[in-house]
Write an enzyme that holds these catalytic residues in place. Structure first.
Site, PDB file in Angstrom:
ATOM      1  N   LYS A 112       9.419  13.928  -9.507  1.00 20.75           N
ATOM      2  CA  LYS A 112      10.193  14.358  -8.343  1.00 20.75           C
ATOM      3  C   LYS A 112      11.098  13.254  -7.831  1.00 20.75           C
ATOM      4  O   LYS A 112      12.208  13.512  -7.379  1.00 20.75           O
ATOM      5  CB  LYS A 112       9.260  14.810  -7.224  1.00 20.75           C
ATOM      6  N   LYS A 195       8.901  23.546 -16.398  1.00 20.08           N
ATOM      7  CA  LYS A 195       8.070  24.415 -15.565  1.00 20.08           C
ATOM      8  C   LYS A 195       8.952  25.382 -14.762  1.00 20.08           C
ATOM      9  O   LYS A 195      10.015  24.982 -14.286  1.00 20.08           O
ATOM     10  CB  LYS A 195       7.297  23.476 -14.634  1.00 20.08           C
ATOM     11  N   LYS A 198      11.746  26.691  -8.403  1.00 24.46           N
ATOM     12  CA  LYS A 198      13.039  26.924  -7.770  1.00 24.46           C
ATOM     13  C   LYS A 198      14.025  25.843  -8.186  1.00 24.46           C
ATOM     14  O   LYS A 198      15.216  26.087  -8.328  1.00 24.46           O
ATOM     15  CB  LYS A 198      12.826  26.893  -6.260  1.00 24.46           C
TER      16      LYS A 198
HETATM   17  P1  TYM Z   1       2.861  24.333  -5.149  1.00 24.03           P
HETATM   18  O1  TYM Z   1       3.223  24.879  -3.820  1.00 24.03           O
HETATM   19  O2  TYM Z   1       3.908  23.596  -5.917  1.00 24.03           O
HETATM   20  O3  TYM Z   1       2.312  25.481  -6.069  1.00 24.03           O
HETATM   21  C1  TYM Z   1       1.246  26.359  -5.667  1.00 24.03           C
HETATM   22  C2  TYM Z   1       0.371  26.709  -6.869  1.00 24.03           C
HETATM   23  O4  TYM Z   1       1.174  27.298  -7.905  1.00 24.03           O
HETATM   24  C3  TYM Z   1       0.969  26.591  -9.137  1.00 24.03           C
HETATM   25  N1  TYM Z   1       2.235  26.634  -9.896  1.00 24.03           N
HETATM   26  C4  TYM Z   1       2.335  27.044 -11.162  1.00 24.03           C
HETATM   27  N2  TYM Z   1       1.415  27.485 -12.027  1.00 24.03           N
HETATM   28  C5  TYM Z   1       1.855  27.833 -13.258  1.00 24.03           C
HETATM   29  N3  TYM Z   1       3.154  27.752 -13.652  1.00 24.03           N
HETATM   30  C6  TYM Z   1       4.112  27.297 -12.807  1.00 24.03           C
HETATM   31  N4  TYM Z   1       5.388  27.236 -13.201  1.00 24.03           N
HETATM   32  C7  TYM Z   1       3.720  26.917 -11.494  1.00 24.03           C
HETATM   33  N5  TYM Z   1       4.400  26.426 -10.411  1.00 24.03           N
HETATM   34  C8  TYM Z   1       3.464  26.264  -9.441  1.00 24.03           C
HETATM   35  C9  TYM Z   1       0.591  25.175  -8.709  1.00 24.03           C
HETATM   36  O5  TYM Z   1      -0.108  24.502  -9.725  1.00 24.03           O
HETATM   37  C10 TYM Z   1      -0.267  25.448  -7.493  1.00 24.03           C
HETATM   38  O6  TYM Z   1      -1.599  25.754  -7.878  1.00 24.03           O
HETATM   39  N6  TYM Z   1       0.323  20.221  -3.892  1.00 24.03           N
HETATM   40  C11 TYM Z   1       0.218  21.648  -4.066  1.00 24.03           C
HETATM   41  C12 TYM Z   1      -0.227  22.349  -2.809  1.00 24.03           C
HETATM   42  C13 TYM Z   1      -1.499  21.806  -2.263  1.00 24.03           C
HETATM   43  C14 TYM Z   1      -2.805  22.008  -2.775  1.00 24.03           C
HETATM   44  C15 TYM Z   1      -3.660  21.310  -1.862  1.00 24.03           C
HETATM   45  C16 TYM Z   1      -3.302  22.684  -3.878  1.00 24.03           C
HETATM   46  C17 TYM Z   1      -1.594  21.062  -1.129  1.00 24.03           C
HETATM   47  N7  TYM Z   1      -2.911  20.761  -0.892  1.00 24.03           N
HETATM   48  C18 TYM Z   1      -5.047  21.307  -2.073  1.00 24.03           C
HETATM   49  C19 TYM Z   1      -4.698  22.680  -4.059  1.00 24.03           C
HETATM   50  C20 TYM Z   1      -5.546  21.991  -3.168  1.00 24.03           C
HETATM   51  C21 TYM Z   1       1.586  22.185  -4.460  1.00 24.03           C
HETATM   52  O7  TYM Z   1       2.573  21.567  -4.223  1.00 24.03           O
HETATM   53  O8  TYM Z   1       1.553  23.423  -5.023  1.00 24.03           O
END
Ligand code: TYM
Length: 332
Positions: A112, A195, A198
């Site tokens: 990022k 991946k 957006k």
């Molecule tokens: P975030 O908001 O980027 O994504 C939410 C969930 O979606 C999954 N994900 C995907 N899985 C498969 N293919 C993809 N292209 C894809 N894009 C996103 C992510 O792996 C995630 O499970 N840091 C985390 C949010 C968070 C969190 C936590 C998660 C904050 N605190 C505690 C678990 C436990 C995040 O940015 O996810």
């Protein structure tokens, strides 16, 4: 100890098929077996700039998306992170436990920040420590995530173990990541090596749950393919990232494994697959999109659900934070 899930998603206004198939759809399935805490990670969202005019509605829309996808907010807890201040408080303590060297190994930060390393927010760098706080605050035993978040859950384990060792008390529960074998990494429709997100550079690579049926069909029609027909064996996907991705999406949208749908696609052309995929994608996404719209017509209803969830969450979170403060030696 009860099996307890904590998981979260950022309200950045872009709920997409990667989130849905990689994460959300699993959360829905795990609800019967686990006590679940679902979090809208607004504190995480602001690690990159969020327009204050849209953050609140993005948060509501995400709540609507989760509920429309099948989360049961009566049985489980759903709230936005900033309503439970214990997340930020525990994160500070954990910032003092986690090591800079550990943070430097986080690949998502490297991706990022890229060349912009000196200019990104301090929050983006410290983000995995807040994520550890989220999970540890609830003594979660399991954390369902997509592949890209697995490293952060592993870091969470390291932080919990170090905390318990440093303070010679088993206060924090060391959680297990739960990453599904297939569909944990849904890729861009325009580039099978990136991946789906957006920010993958092309909105045509990413199907949003808010896309209308024509847009879903258009994105699938324009998805990148290769010149060969579809294979009959899984080994036939080797070196064919785009074909693998489209077939994975096709399988997961029907809650099936790849091996089960191979007979449906063996020897077919991409044009056939794209038609089949459009049908299952529209059938799955359009009811969610319509339910989201209905839920969004009552914003105060959503706000009530989130406040209620936060009230329930705080009961658990404040107790665990209090145990942490005792272990650290803070006066109360
Ligand atoms: P975030 O908001 O980027 O994504 C939410 C969930 O979606 C999954 N994900 C995907 N899985 C498969 N293919 C993809 N292209 C894809 N894009 C996103 C992510 O792996 C995630 O499970 N840091 C985390 C949010 C968070 C969190 C936590 C998660 C904050 N605190 C505690 C678990 C436990 C995040 O940015 O996810």
């Amino acid at each position: 100890m009860n099996k307890r899930i904590f998981t979260a998603i950022k309200p950045t206004g872009d709920l997409h098929l990667g989130n849905y198939l990689g994460a959300l759809n699993n959360w829905v399935k795990m609800q019967d077996e686990y006590e679940c805490i679902f979090n809208l990670a607004d504190l995480h969202a602001i690690t990159v700039w969020q327009d204050p005019k849209t953050l609140a509605d993005n948060t509501r829309e995400l709540a609507a998306g989760l509920i429309a996808s099948g989360l049961d907010v009566d049985k489980h807890i759903l709230y936005n992170q900033s309503q439970v201040k214990e997340h930020a408080e525990l994160a500070w303590v954990l910032n003092c436990v986690a090591r800079v060297g550990w943070m430097n190994r986080m690949t998502q930060f490297k991706d990022k920040a890229g060349k912009n390393r000196e200019k990104v927010s301090l929050g983006l760098y410290a983000y995995p420590s807040l994520m550890a706080a989220d999970i540890l605050l609830y003594k979660a035993t399991h954390v369902p995530v997509g592949e890209d978040q697995k490293q952060h859950v592993e870091l969470t384990r390291d932080i919990a173990i170090k905390f318990n060792n440093d303070f010679e008390k088993d206060v924090l529960v060391v959680p297990e990541p739960v990453v599904q074998a297939e569909g944990a990494r849904i890729m861009s429709l325009k580039d099978g090596t990136k991946k789906m997100s957006k920010s993958d550079g092309s909105s045509m690579g990413c199907i949003f749950l808010s896309d209308d049926d024509d847009m879903i069909a258009k994105k699938i029609r324009k998805a990148k393919t290769d010149p060969d027909g579809l294979p009959s064996e899984l080994s036939g996907f080797n070196g064919r990232a785009e074909a693998y991705n489209l077939v994975t999406i096709y399988a997961k949208l029907q809650d099936k494994n790849l091996v089960d749908i191979m007979p449906d696609i063996a020897g077919k052309q991409f044009s056939d697959l794209k038609k089949m995929l459009t049908d299952v994608a529209v059938a799955r996404i359009s009811p969610i999109r319509e339910d989201m719209k209905k839920l969004m017509s009552d914003k105060s209803g959503i706000d009530r659900i989130l406040k209620n969830g936060a009230d329930k969450g705080r009961v658990i979170a404040s107790k665990v934070l209090s145990e942490v403060y005792d272990a650290v030696g803070f006066l109360k």
